[in-house]
Design an enzyme around this catalytic site. Structure first.
Site, PDB file in Angstrom:
ATOM      1  N   LEU A 106      26.851  30.571  37.538  1.00 30.82           N
ATOM      2  CA  LEU A 106      27.869  30.798  38.577  1.00 30.82           C
ATOM      3  C   LEU A 106      27.463  30.142  39.885  1.00 30.82           C
ATOM      4  O   LEU A 106      28.098  29.222  40.362  1.00 30.82           O
ATOM      5  CB  LEU A 106      28.115  32.292  38.800  1.00 30.82           C
ATOM      6  CG  LEU A 106      29.058  32.610  39.961  1.00 30.82           C
ATOM      7  CD1 LEU A 106      30.426  31.990  39.753  1.00 30.82           C
ATOM      8  CD2 LEU A 106      29.183  34.097  40.165  1.00 30.82           C
ATOM      9  N   ASP A 107      26.375  30.635  40.503  1.00 24.26           N
ATOM     10  CA  ASP A 107      25.895  30.049  41.755  1.00 24.26           C
ATOM     11  C   ASP A 107      24.371  30.152  41.788  1.00 24.26           C
ATOM     12  O   ASP A 107      23.769  30.792  40.932  1.00 24.26           O
ATOM     13  CB  ASP A 107      26.558  30.682  42.980  1.00 24.26           C
ATOM     14  CG  ASP A 107      26.434  32.192  43.068  1.00 24.26           C
ATOM     15  OD1 ASP A 107      25.698  32.797  42.268  1.00 24.26           O
ATOM     16  OD2 ASP A 107      27.059  32.775  43.951  1.00 24.26           O
ATOM     17  N   PRO A 108      23.715  29.498  42.748  1.00 27.49           N
ATOM     18  CA  PRO A 108      22.259  29.508  42.802  1.00 27.49           C
ATOM     19  C   PRO A 108      21.694  30.918  42.996  1.00 27.49           C
ATOM     20  O   PRO A 108      22.391  31.829  43.437  1.00 27.49           O
ATOM     21  CB  PRO A 108      21.944  28.640  44.025  1.00 27.49           C
ATOM     22  CG  PRO A 108      23.150  27.792  44.218  1.00 27.49           C
ATOM     23  CD  PRO A 108      24.309  28.645  43.789  1.00 27.49           C
TER      24      PRO A 108
END
Length: 199
Positions: A106-108
């Protein structure tokens, strides 16, 4: 009027206005060409040759401008992961012509020293995040029949072998998962996945 002189219904003022408009259009076209060259250059530097050939047009779209502005403002007052030089690491380490498969996140990661620009990857010196543990366990069970995998937290070696480790959102605010969702990254990474599907 002399014989060789052509009849021109435009007045001298109208001719000057027309010439000025043509000059302005020529300057606009030259500016657009220069702008395109700059965008290609920036894109090449960030993504490498194979990706920039396919994605450079995205850098001229309004959403990229808005996204860049948003991230610049965020970085002024907040900690944003990953570091600027690692935002496009997935593209840098896995050229388009070398991609064998994609693992999407999804995201870092949102904690200090974890986000590397590669989904699910953290530096070797960091504790293994739960999401990476699950992936490692699934690999052991599905691919190694329960034998223990030589686990590595830094997945750079996979990226260099053609496994693109791509987050759908390439930046995040420290401590706030999903904080950059809906800011434009999904359009960029969506285009990436579209290119891969058609490659």
């Amino acid at each position: 009027m002399e014989e060789n002189e052509e009849f021109n219904p435009l007045s001298k003022l109208e001719l000057e206005e027309q010439e000025a408009a043509e000059l302005k259009e020529k300057e606009r076209l030259e500016f657009e060409e220069l702008k395109s060259d700059i965008e290609k250059s920036i894109c090449y530097k960030l993504l490498g040759e194979s990706w920039s050939n396919k994605l450079f047009q995205e850098f001229s779209k309004p959403y990229i401008y808005e996204l860049s502005k948003f991230i610049q403002e965020e970085r002024k007052t907040k900690t944003i992961f990953p570091a600027g030089e690692n935002v496009f690491k997935a593209y840098e380490l896995t050229p388009l012509n070398k991609v064998l498969c994609v693992i999407c996140g999804l995201d870092p990661y949102i904690n200090d020293k974890q986000a590397t620009g590669l989904s699910f990857s953290v530096p070797e010196t960091e504790k293994t995040p739960p999401s990476l543990l699950k992936i490692q366990k699934a690999i052991e069970e599905d691919c190694y029949n329960g034998l223990k995998l030589n686990k590595q937290n830094d997945l750079t070696y996979l990226a260099q072998q053609g496994v693109m480790l791509l987050n759908s959102v390439l930046t995040v605010e420290k401590g706030k998962s999903g904080s950059h969702v809906g800011k434009g990254w999904e359009e960029f990474t969506g285009k990436t996945l579209e290119i891969l599907a058609n490659n």
